[in-house]
Scaffold this motif. Sequence first.
Motif, PDB file in Angstrom:
ATOM      1  N   GLN A 135       5.170   6.350  -1.889  1.00  0.00           N
ATOM      2  CA  GLN A 135       5.000   4.919  -1.726  1.00  0.00           C
ATOM      3  C   GLN A 135       6.196   4.285  -1.014  1.00  0.00           C
ATOM      4  OE1 GLN A 135       4.275   6.577  -4.518  1.00  0.00           O
ATOM      5  NE2 GLN A 135       2.749   5.537  -5.779  1.00  0.00           N
ATOM      6  N   ASP A 136       5.923   3.256  -0.214  1.00  0.00           N
ATOM      7  CA  ASP A 136       6.994   2.387   0.266  1.00  0.00           C
ATOM      8  C   ASP A 136       7.143   1.293  -0.783  1.00  0.00           C
ATOM      9  OD1 ASP A 136       8.613   0.475   1.472  1.00  0.00           O
ATOM     10  OD2 ASP A 136       7.825   0.853   3.470  1.00  0.00           O
ATOM     11  N   LEU A 137       8.082   1.482  -1.696  1.00  0.00           N
ATOM     12  CA  LEU A 137       8.191   0.616  -2.860  1.00  0.00           C
ATOM     13  C   LEU A 137       8.731  -0.761  -2.525  1.00  0.00           C
ATOM     14  CD1 LEU A 137       9.630   3.233  -5.382  1.00  0.00           C
ATOM     15  CD2 LEU A 137       7.249   2.583  -5.011  1.00  0.00           C
ATOM     16  N   ALA A 138       9.381  -0.917  -1.383  1.00  0.00           N
ATOM     17  CA  ALA A 138       9.980  -2.200  -1.024  1.00  0.00           C
ATOM     18  C   ALA A 138       9.089  -3.035  -0.117  1.00  0.00           C
ATOM     19  CB  ALA A 138      11.334  -1.972  -0.354  1.00  0.00           C
ATOM     20  N   LYS A 139       8.414  -2.413   0.846  1.00  0.00           N
ATOM     21  CA  LYS A 139       7.704  -3.164   1.880  1.00  0.00           C
ATOM     22  C   LYS A 139       6.205  -2.886   1.926  1.00  0.00           C
ATOM     23  CE  LYS A 139      11.692  -3.386   5.014  1.00  0.00           C
ATOM     24  NZ  LYS A 139      12.181  -3.100   6.391  1.00  0.00           N
ATOM     25  N   GLY A 140       5.742  -1.892   1.191  1.00  0.00           N
ATOM     26  CA  GLY A 140       4.351  -1.495   1.324  1.00  0.00           C
ATOM     27  C   GLY A 140       3.373  -2.458   0.669  1.00  0.00           C
ATOM     28  N   MET A 141       2.126  -2.405   1.164  1.00  0.00           N
ATOM     29  CA  MET A 141       1.077  -3.250   0.586  1.00  0.00           C
ATOM     30  C   MET A 141       0.718  -2.757  -0.804  1.00  0.00           C
ATOM     31  SD  MET A 141      -2.326  -2.073   2.743  1.00  0.00           S
ATOM     32  CE  MET A 141      -1.658  -2.695   4.281  1.00  0.00           C
ATOM     33  N   THR A 142       0.503  -3.690  -1.706  1.00  0.00           N
ATOM     34  CA  THR A 142       0.183  -3.374  -3.094  1.00  0.00           C
ATOM     35  C   THR A 142      -1.303  -3.091  -3.274  1.00  0.00           C
ATOM     36  OG1 THR A 142      -0.205  -5.697  -3.629  1.00  0.00           O
ATOM     37  CG2 THR A 142       2.066  -4.847  -3.896  1.00  0.00           C
ATOM     38  N   GLY A 143      -1.665  -2.601  -4.463  1.00  0.00           N
ATOM     39  CA  GLY A 143      -3.062  -2.327  -4.757  1.00  0.00           C
ATOM     40  C   GLY A 143      -3.924  -3.568  -4.697  1.00  0.00           C
ATOM     41  N   GLY A 144      -3.420  -4.705  -5.192  1.00  0.00           N
ATOM     42  CA  GLY A 144      -4.201  -5.941  -5.122  1.00  0.00           C
ATOM     43  C   GLY A 144      -4.449  -6.384  -3.704  1.00  0.00           C
ATOM     44  N   TYR A 145      -3.436  -6.262  -2.855  1.00  0.00           N
ATOM     45  CA  TYR A 145      -3.610  -6.642  -1.449  1.00  0.00           C
ATOM     46  C   TYR A 145      -4.553  -5.683  -0.744  1.00  0.00           C
ATOM     47  CZ  TYR A 145      -2.451  -8.454   3.178  1.00  0.00           C
ATOM     48  OH  TYR A 145      -2.520  -9.021   4.418  1.00  0.00           O
ATOM     49  N   LEU A 146      -4.503  -4.403  -1.104  1.00  0.00           N
ATOM     50  CA  LEU A 146      -5.444  -3.448  -0.537  1.00  0.00           C
ATOM     51  C   LEU A 146      -6.871  -3.804  -0.926  1.00  0.00           C
ATOM     52  CD1 LEU A 146      -5.946  -0.826   1.031  1.00  0.00           C
ATOM     53  CD2 LEU A 146      -5.584   0.414  -1.113  1.00  0.00           C
ATOM     54  N   ASN A 147      -7.093  -4.231  -2.175  1.00  0.00           N
ATOM     55  CA  ASN A 147      -8.430  -4.699  -2.567  1.00  0.00           C
ATOM     56  C   ASN A 147      -8.904  -5.809  -1.639  1.00  0.00           C
ATOM     57  OD1 ASN A 147      -8.282  -2.969  -4.784  1.00  0.00           O
ATOM     58  ND2 ASN A 147      -7.729  -4.591  -6.218  1.00  0.00           N
TER      59      ASN A 147
END
Length: 518
Positions: A135-147
């Motif tokens: 995971q990109d823990l600082a800048k990556g898209m979260t699970g909610g945003y992926l939804n």
Amino acid sequence: MKKKSLLAAAAALVSVLVWTPPAHASSSAVATGASTVDGRPVVWKNRDHWSTPDGWQVVPFHQPADGSSFGGGDRYTSRFGYTGVTARGSSGLDPITGSTVPWAGANDRGLGLVQVAGHTLDSAFASSHGFPVSQDLAKGMTGGYLNHLVLSRAERVDEVEQLLRDTNDGGGFNASTGRNTSTIISVFDRWGNAAVFEIDGDSFTRDNITSEYTQDADGHYSAPHTDDKDAANPADGAYSGYDWRTNFSRVQWTKPNGFPYFVDEQVTTVENDVVVNTGDTPDGVHDWEDSTSGVMRHNRAGIRMDDPHKKDYRYFIQKEVRGYGIPGDYSIESLSKSIGDLPSGEKSTGYHLNRFVSTFGTVITGSKIGDPYEGKLTTMWVALGEPTVSVFVPLFPYAGTTPPELSDMYLASNAKRHLVYDYTDDNSCGYSCGRNADHTIDPAALVGAGGYYGTGGIQKYTFGIENWAFDQYDDFIADLRTGTRTPAQLKADMTAWQRSIAQTVKSNYVNGTIPATR
């Protein structure tokens, strides 16, 4: 309000101190149209939340398509409107974009989605087993945003896969190198296709739903569930079967860096109300052998995929199954509202499908292959509060709005919740404090003294309200399926109908009454 004796209260406290049920058990299920009563696919989940004070304040919302892009890898952009369920406060907001994110939803082209967190895919799990964090823990898209991305951009299951491929390296989102996700989503589309995706930061699996998973000769769920994303997918309409997931992965697949998507290798039983794991049977999921109404929650959602009858949306909410799921005296099996065996005295709900940290339930039913209006008949049923004390209300994503009556429905659900739990602080402050301090429900207040699901107490009228809503909905869907409306007429009729239903459901729910039947 329920008043426990000092002795019972002390016993409950000792039970919590001795062994607290795991906080991370969550589950979802999907049935394809070929395996339901009327040919429409269904997905289900209950959402658990305990980490923010206002995370229980859940609301439906509509997100219109706005043509926006998350970055250079966004081949689709925001092209579909969708209806989702979120929460007030930080748990309903994406931390990077600040936008509202859905924890379940359906769009106006017939794609439905439910999501659970994938705990065996997260960075901590990888690190503890000696594998690098993806995971990109600082800048990556979260699970909610992926939804949000899936619902606003995909109308086919194959497009969900393409979106995941496009974001394995971040996709241009926020200069990230990968997603910040450890999540499992179940999706269906209007062509009869359904799949479960298990997703980490830079890769994912796809498990196409093409069979009704059943027990082997030894009573275990040992069939392999392999990654289908690099194989030819079935043709539209060739998918058939049921699937259920906990947030422990069960696809047998190993990443190029050696990280294995976890497959449980234990048989789990409940002995004297204690969870016991034994053996090394490659079971795929923890092996609960009882009906959902007689099973603890962690870790298999006891949806009884081995039941020999077809499902429909009512089954996932509350359904008479006439002895298949529950042999004996009782015939109503409730998935969303299950707190285990009834009748019963006071009991902890920590193990069960509905439990004291459940904040909403949703059952999404899609369009049947051949239905008119290109997926616009997809319906999202939502219980805005802990499902066992709440009532499900139908919403149409194509309506483009949600009824204002539901904007504070969580308050009405919380008032009912106070009748079955002892707590004074409405805000949660963790897994076992505030509104979550009491893990023990009062079945007498819920279903009547010595009662079963829907036979008394709060559920006497909530089940009655839902039965009324089921009849109203089935009649309305039958009329819509004639296909005689223009798109504008369809939207207007859906908007007016769902508001009328919401008004009637809410007023009867608050007053503890049942609408008059026709």
